[in-house]
Design a protein around this motif. Structure first.
Motif, PDB file in Angstrom:
ATOM      1  N   CYS A  37       0.844  -1.198   0.000  1.00  0.00           N
ATOM      2  CA  CYS A  37       0.000   0.000   0.000  1.00  0.00           C
ATOM      3  C   CYS A  37       0.880   1.249   0.000  1.00  0.00           C
ATOM      4  O   CYS A  37       1.685   1.436   0.917  1.00  0.00           O
ATOM      5  CB  CYS A  37      -0.902   0.003   1.236  1.00  0.00           C
ATOM      6  SG  CYS A  37      -1.809   1.546   1.432  1.00  0.00           S
TER       7      CYS A  37
ATOM      8  N   CYS B 276      -7.118  -1.126   1.633  1.00  0.00           N
ATOM      9  CA  CYS B 276      -5.959  -1.543   2.425  1.00  0.00           C
ATOM     10  C   CYS B 276      -6.433  -2.043   3.783  1.00  0.00           C
ATOM     11  O   CYS B 276      -7.204  -1.377   4.465  1.00  0.00           O
ATOM     12  CB  CYS B 276      -4.991  -0.372   2.596  1.00  0.00           C
ATOM     13  SG  CYS B 276      -3.661  -0.735   3.746  1.00  0.00           S
TER      14      CYS B 276
ATOM     15  N   CYS C  46      -4.465   0.586   6.656  1.00  0.00           N
ATOM     16  CA  CYS C  46      -4.829   1.992   6.888  1.00  0.00           C
ATOM     17  C   CYS C  46      -6.295   2.282   6.573  1.00  0.00           C
ATOM     18  O   CYS C  46      -6.787   3.380   6.843  1.00  0.00           O
ATOM     19  CB  CYS C  46      -3.914   2.927   6.103  1.00  0.00           C
ATOM     20  SG  CYS C  46      -4.090   2.814   4.315  1.00  0.00           S
TER      21      CYS C  46
END
Ligand SMILES: [Zn+2]
Length: 322
Positions: free
Chosen positions: A31, A55, A58
């Motif tokens: 990511c 992701c 996050c």
């Protein structure tokens, strides 16, 4: 259609080496947002069928790769992606077909062709005229009526995607106290671009909240079907894909709330954005087309200083009341 190998090559040209997930559907890469130091951590999952990505670490989420390409790639990547995916981003229509099938009520009738003898039809016309709309608007936007209990005594407005397929509709109550004011099909709104069939992505796009605001807009426009806009919405992905300039015209009560938030989001991607001040009228739906046109001419970039001052004024008023 591109083969999976082509797609994977494209993903890896941007995000580096990745791996196909065990479900055979997702492709996992590093990511670039949370950018873990350990490059072997591949927590950004890309759906190889439609490029939706998220992701696990996050929480980033987007409908297509365009937002990430804008942030971490180059304009060339975006152009390449546009060619790669054809005119659209993700196979939206296929997506919609699988996840949500939209149908108008079985007895949907165009308002313009419905019998004037029906009191509900008469009331629908009265409502349309009371909003400053004309017969031409009713034809142009395909206003309709239905006798099904959920949709009865509402003006229905269908929306079509870029291929001319029905992708949504809204139903506005014509009686003052009816709740909810708008009733819509029970499907995810994020993939929907309202009336995309009429949008020219190469021209400035006016964004309003509701379809009945949109009908007051003489220009290239669409409705957000709410007051939010982020990477999960097809509209933002398309704006980024085409570098479409935006005139944002949320309802007046959003001036200090959602308006600055969306402007900030668009500026994050260098989208050219001006804001339309409709506060004296409340919302575009309450304006005449001429009034809206004038407000549009006066649209300007949002001055952060004004936002700050407005907030300060409000805060002072509140503390004064206390
Ligand atoms: Zn991340």
């Amino acid at each position: 259609m591109h083969s999976l190998t082509d797609k994977i090559k494209f993903y890896e040209s941007i995000f580096g080496r990745g791996r196909l997930a065990s479900n055979g559907k997702n492709f996992d890469v590093r990511c670039p947002i949370c950018a873990p130091l350990d490059a072997s951590k591949k927590k950004l999952a890309i759906r190889t069928d439609n490029d939706a990505n998220h992701c696990w670490v996050c929480g980033w989420k987007a409908r297509s790769l365009v937002p990430l390409l804008k942030k971490f790639g180059s304009q060339e990547h975006v152009n390449l992606y546009r060619e790669f995916t054809g005119q659209g981003i993700s196979p939206t229509t296929a997506d919609v077909e699988v996840v949500q099938k939209i149908e108008l009520p079985k007895d949907f009738k165009l308002l313009t062709l419905a019998s004037d003898l029906d009191p509900d039809v008469k009331a629908a016309w009265r409502y349309v005229y009371s909003r400053g709309l004309t017969d031409r608007d009713a034809w142009y936007y395909k206003f309709g009526v239905s006798d099904e209990p959920r949709w009865k005594r509402r003006v229905l407005m269908p929306s079509f995607d870029s291929q001319g397929e029905l992708n949504y509709f809204v139903a506005r109550a014509i009686d003052k106290d009816r709740k909810p004011k708008y009733d819509n099909p029970d499907v995810d709104k994020n993939p929907v671009v309202f009336n995309e069939i009429n949008i020219d992505w190469k021209k400035r796009l006016v964004l309003v909240e509701g379809p009945f605001d949109m009908v007051k807009c003489p220009e290239n426009s669409t409705a957000l079907l709410g007051s939010d806009l982020d990477e999960r919405h097809e509209i933002l992905n398309k704006i980024l894909l085409f570098n479409t300039p935006v005139a944002l015209s949320l309802d007046g009560d959003m001036w200090n709330k959602k308006t600055p938030k969306i402007v900030k989001k668009l500026q994050e991607y260098n989208v050219d954005v001006v804001v339309v001040d409709v506060r004296p009228w409340g919302d575009p739906g309450n304006m005449s087309k001429a009034e809206f046109e004038k407000a549009l001419l006066e649209a300007k970039p949002l001055e952060w200083f004004d936002v700050f001052n407005d907030r300060l004024k409000k805060a002072t008023e509140i503390s004064f009341r206390l």
